[in-house]
Design a protein around this motif. Structure first.
Motif, PDB file in Angstrom:
ATOM      1  N   ALA A   1     -15.505 -53.755  42.876  1.00 27.93           N
ATOM      2  CA  ALA A   1     -16.755 -53.793  43.640  1.00 27.93           C
ATOM      3  C   ALA A   1     -16.471 -54.087  45.107  1.00 27.93           C
ATOM      4  O   ALA A   1     -15.491 -54.757  45.443  1.00 27.93           O
ATOM      5  N   ASP A   2     -17.361 -53.604  45.953  1.00 25.86           N
ATOM      6  CA  ASP A   2     -17.207 -53.846  47.381  1.00 25.86           C
ATOM      7  C   ASP A   2     -17.621 -55.257  47.763  1.00 25.86           C
ATOM      8  O   ASP A   2     -17.052 -55.860  48.666  1.00 25.86           O
ATOM      9  N   SER A   3     -18.604 -55.796  47.058  1.00 21.67           N
ATOM     10  CA  SER A   3     -19.122 -57.125  47.370  1.00 21.67           C
ATOM     11  C   SER A   3     -18.987 -58.040  46.173  1.00 21.67           C
ATOM     12  O   SER A   3     -19.100 -57.604  45.014  1.00 21.67           O
ATOM     13  N   ASP A   4     -18.772 -59.317  46.428  1.00 20.57           N
ATOM     14  CA  ASP A   4     -18.626 -60.334  45.391  1.00 20.57           C
ATOM     15  C   ASP A   4     -19.852 -60.338  44.476  1.00 20.57           C
ATOM     16  O   ASP A   4     -20.981 -60.484  44.944  1.00 20.57           O
ATOM     17  N   GLY A   5     -19.617 -60.134  43.181  1.00 21.65           N
ATOM     18  CA  GLY A   5     -20.688 -60.176  42.195  1.00 21.65           C
ATOM     19  C   GLY A   5     -21.305 -58.834  41.864  1.00 21.65           C
ATOM     20  O   GLY A   5     -22.105 -58.736  40.940  1.00 21.65           O
ATOM     21  N   ASP A   6     -20.945 -57.788  42.618  1.00 24.12           N
ATOM     22  CA  ASP A   6     -21.459 -56.453  42.316  1.00 24.12           C
ATOM     23  C   ASP A   6     -20.673 -55.840  41.160  1.00 24.12           C
ATOM     24  O   ASP A   6     -19.512 -56.175  40.935  1.00 24.12           O
ATOM     25  N   ARG A   7     -21.320 -54.924  40.472  1.00 28.73           N
ATOM     26  CA  ARG A   7     -20.649 -54.221  39.376  1.00 28.73           C
ATOM     27  C   ARG A   7     -19.624 -53.252  39.977  1.00 28.73           C
ATOM     28  O   ARG A   7     -19.905 -52.578  40.965  1.00 28.73           O
ATOM     29  N   PRO A   8     -18.437 -53.174  39.378  1.00 32.00           N
ATOM     30  CA  PRO A   8     -17.435 -52.222  39.877  1.00 32.00           C
ATOM     31  C   PRO A   8     -17.929 -50.778  39.771  1.00 32.00           C
ATOM     32  O   PRO A   8     -18.895 -50.479  39.067  1.00 32.00           O
ATOM     33  N   HIS A   9     -17.231 -49.893  40.458  1.00 37.53           N
ATOM     34  CA  HIS A   9     -17.535 -48.469  40.399  1.00 37.53           C
ATOM     35  C   HIS A   9     -17.172 -47.943  39.010  1.00 37.53           C
ATOM     36  O   HIS A   9     -16.203 -48.398  38.399  1.00 37.53           O
ATOM     37  N   ALA A  10     -17.936 -47.004  38.516  1.00 38.80           N
ATOM     38  CA  ALA A  10     -17.677 -46.423  37.191  1.00 38.80           C
ATOM     39  C   ALA A  10     -16.519 -45.436  37.270  1.00 38.80           C
ATOM     40  O   ALA A  10     -16.396 -44.696  38.254  1.00 38.80           O
ATOM     41  N   PRO A  11     -15.670 -45.412  36.259  1.00 42.07           N
ATOM     42  CA  PRO A  11     -14.577 -44.431  36.254  1.00 42.07           C
ATOM     43  C   PRO A  11     -15.109 -43.039  35.913  1.00 42.07           C
ATOM     44  O   PRO A  11     -16.128 -42.903  35.234  1.00 42.07           O
ATOM     45  N   ASP A  12     -14.426 -42.031  36.412  1.00 38.86           N
ATOM     46  CA  ASP A  12     -14.763 -40.665  36.026  1.00 38.86           C
ATOM     47  C   ASP A  12     -14.226 -40.429  34.623  1.00 38.86           C
ATOM     48  O   ASP A  12     -13.038 -40.646  34.370  1.00 38.86           O
TER      49      ASP A  12
ATOM     50  N   VAL B   1      -6.084 -63.003  21.087  1.00 43.88           N
ATOM     51  CA  VAL B   1      -5.544 -61.705  21.492  1.00 43.88           C
ATOM     52  C   VAL B   1      -6.674 -60.723  21.776  1.00 43.88           C
ATOM     53  O   VAL B   1      -6.637 -59.984  22.767  1.00 43.88           O
ATOM     54  N   THR B   2      -7.691 -60.716  20.939  1.00 40.85           N
ATOM     55  CA  THR B   2      -8.840 -59.832  21.172  1.00 40.85           C
ATOM     56  C   THR B   2      -9.467 -60.136  22.520  1.00 40.85           C
ATOM     57  O   THR B   2      -9.761 -59.219  23.304  1.00 40.85           O
ATOM     58  N   HIS B   3      -9.640 -61.423  22.832  1.00 37.77           N
ATOM     59  CA  HIS B   3     -10.189 -61.809  24.133  1.00 37.77           C
ATOM     60  C   HIS B   3      -9.305 -61.300  25.270  1.00 37.77           C
ATOM     61  O   HIS B   3      -9.800 -60.757  26.260  1.00 37.77           O
ATOM     62  N   LEU B   4      -8.004 -61.448  25.141  1.00 41.44           N
ATOM     63  CA  LEU B   4      -7.105 -61.029  26.215  1.00 41.44           C
ATOM     64  C   LEU B   4      -7.114 -59.520  26.412  1.00 41.44           C
ATOM     65  O   LEU B   4      -7.012 -59.037  27.545  1.00 41.44           O
ATOM     66  N   VAL B   5      -7.263 -58.761  25.340  1.00 38.54           N
ATOM     67  CA  VAL B   5      -7.361 -57.306  25.488  1.00 38.54           C
ATOM     68  C   VAL B   5      -8.680 -56.939  26.164  1.00 38.54           C
ATOM     69  O   VAL B   5      -8.701 -56.108  27.082  1.00 38.54           O
ATOM     70  N   VAL B   6      -9.779 -57.555  25.751  1.00 40.97           N
ATOM     71  CA  VAL B   6     -11.066 -57.329  26.431  1.00 40.97           C
ATOM     72  C   VAL B   6     -10.909 -57.653  27.918  1.00 40.97           C
ATOM     73  O   VAL B   6     -11.327 -56.871  28.783  1.00 40.97           O
ATOM     74  N   HIS B   7     -10.304 -58.778  28.220  1.00 42.49           N
ATOM     75  CA  HIS B   7     -10.076 -59.214  29.596  1.00 42.49           C
ATOM     76  C   HIS B   7      -9.259 -58.159  30.367  1.00 42.49           C
ATOM     77  O   HIS B   7      -9.613 -57.775  31.480  1.00 42.49           O
ATOM     78  N   GLY B   8      -8.174 -57.683  29.746  1.00 43.25           N
ATOM     79  CA  GLY B   8      -7.337 -56.675  30.384  1.00 43.25           C
ATOM     80  C   GLY B   8      -8.071 -55.367  30.625  1.00 43.25           C
ATOM     81  O   GLY B   8      -7.929 -54.746  31.685  1.00 43.25           O
ATOM     82  N   VAL B   9      -8.869 -54.938  29.662  1.00 47.41           N
ATOM     83  CA  VAL B   9      -9.635 -53.693  29.822  1.00 47.41           C
ATOM     84  C   VAL B   9     -10.653 -53.850  30.951  1.00 47.41           C
ATOM     85  O   VAL B   9     -10.832 -52.938  31.775  1.00 47.41           O
ATOM     86  N   LEU B  10     -11.298 -54.996  31.030  1.00 47.42           N
ATOM     87  CA  LEU B  10     -12.234 -55.219  32.136  1.00 47.42           C
ATOM     88  C   LEU B  10     -11.521 -55.134  33.484  1.00 47.42           C
ATOM     89  O   LEU B  10     -12.053 -54.579  34.448  1.00 47.42           O
ATOM     90  N   HIS B  11     -10.300 -55.661  33.564  1.00 46.40           N
ATOM     91  CA  HIS B  11      -9.512 -55.515  34.797  1.00 46.40           C
ATOM     92  C   HIS B  11      -9.264 -54.041  35.114  1.00 46.40           C
ATOM     93  O   HIS B  11      -9.370 -53.629  36.276  1.00 46.40           O
ATOM     94  N   LEU B  12      -8.946 -53.244  34.096  1.00 44.23           N
ATOM     95  CA  LEU B  12      -8.733 -51.816  34.331  1.00 44.23           C
ATOM     96  C   LEU B  12      -9.983 -51.148  34.880  1.00 44.23           C
ATOM     97  O   LEU B  12      -9.897 -50.155  35.613  1.00 44.23           O
ATOM     98  N   LEU B  13     -11.131 -51.693  34.527  1.00 45.12           N
ATOM     99  CA  LEU B  13     -12.421 -51.128  34.947  1.00 45.12           C
ATOM    100  C   LEU B  13     -12.939 -51.742  36.246  1.00 45.12           C
ATOM    101  O   LEU B  13     -14.089 -51.517  36.624  1.00 45.12           O
ATOM    102  N   GLY B  14     -12.083 -52.498  36.944  1.00 47.31           N
ATOM    103  CA  GLY B  14     -12.449 -53.016  38.261  1.00 47.31           C
ATOM    104  C   GLY B  14     -13.007 -54.414  38.291  1.00 47.31           C
ATOM    105  O   GLY B  14     -13.353 -54.925  39.350  1.00 47.31           O
TER     106      GLY B  14
END
Length: 166
Positions: free
Chosen positions: A77-88, A123-136
Motif C-alpha cells: 500500500a502507498d499509505s499506512d493502513g491502506d489495503r495493498p494493490h491487488a495482483p493481476d 505452521v498454518t499461521h506462518l504460511v498465512v502470514h507469508g502469503v499475506l506478505h506476498l500480497l503486499g
C-alpha cells in the motif's frame, strides 16, 4: 495445487506441510476475494541452517527465522493502513506466480513449543502470514500491522484455529 512445496528437510514431509501450505494459502486468497486457481506460490521447506543463510543473503541478518517471503512484485500500500494493490491474476492453465516462501522446521517447532501451541496451528499461521506478505501486507508501520493481523485472525478463525495474538 496452489502451492508447489520443495522439501529440503524431510521432517516437513512427516508434518504434512504440502497439505498445510495449500490449505493456508487457499484460505488466505479466498478471504481476500482472489481465486486460488489463478495463482501459484513456491514453498521451500527447510531447516534453520538453510533459512539462516537465506536470511543473511537477503536481509543481512545471519540468524534463523521462522518464515521468509519474496513477493513476485511489490503490491504494498502507498499509505499506512491502506489495503495493498491487488495482483493481476493468471488463469488455471497459466497461474500468476505470487512469489516464494521459506519456512524453517527447527524454529517453527521451538516457537510452537515455547508458545504452547500445536505445531500444525503455528505452521498454518506462518504460511498465512507469508502469503499475506506476498500480497503486499506488512507489519512495519502500525496501521499496516493492525490490518495484517486482523486478516490473520479472521483467516485462522475460518480454519478453526485460535487467535495467534491472544
Amino acid at each position: 495445487m496452489l502451492t508447489d512445496t520443495i522439501i529440503q528437510d524431510t521432517r516437513w514431509q512427516q508434518a504434512g506441510l504440502e497439505t498445510l501450505a495449500d490449505t493456508a494459502a487457499i484460505a488466505t486468497l479466498a478471504h481476500l476475494g482472489l481465486n486460488p486457481a489463478h495463482f501459484e506460490i513456491a514453498v521451500l521447506a527447510c531447516d534453520d541452517a538453510r533459512i539462516a543463510t537465506l536470511n543473511a543473503d537477503f536481509r543481512g541478518k545471519p540468524n534463523p527465522t521462522n518464515v521468509l517471503s519474496w513477493p513476485e512484485e511489490d503490491l504494498s500500500a502507498d499509505s499506512d493502513g491502506d489495503r495493498p494493490h491487488a495482483p493481476d491474476p493468471g488463469t488455471p492453465d497459466d497461474p500468476q506466480p505470487l512469489g516464494d516462501i521459506a519456512i524453517a522446521f527447527d524454529t517453527c517447532t521451538r516457537e510452537a513449543h515455547d508458545q504452547g501451541k500445536p505445531f500444525v496451528d503455528h505452521v498454518t499461521h506462518l504460511v498465512v502470514h507469508g502469503v499475506l506478505h506476498l500480497l503486499g501486507y506488512d507489519h512495519i508501520r502500525d496501521k499496516d500491522a493492525t490490518l495484517m493481523e486482523a486478516h490473520e485472525r479472521v483467516i485462522l478463525g475460518k480454519l478453526g484455529l485460535s487467535d495467534p495474538y491472544e
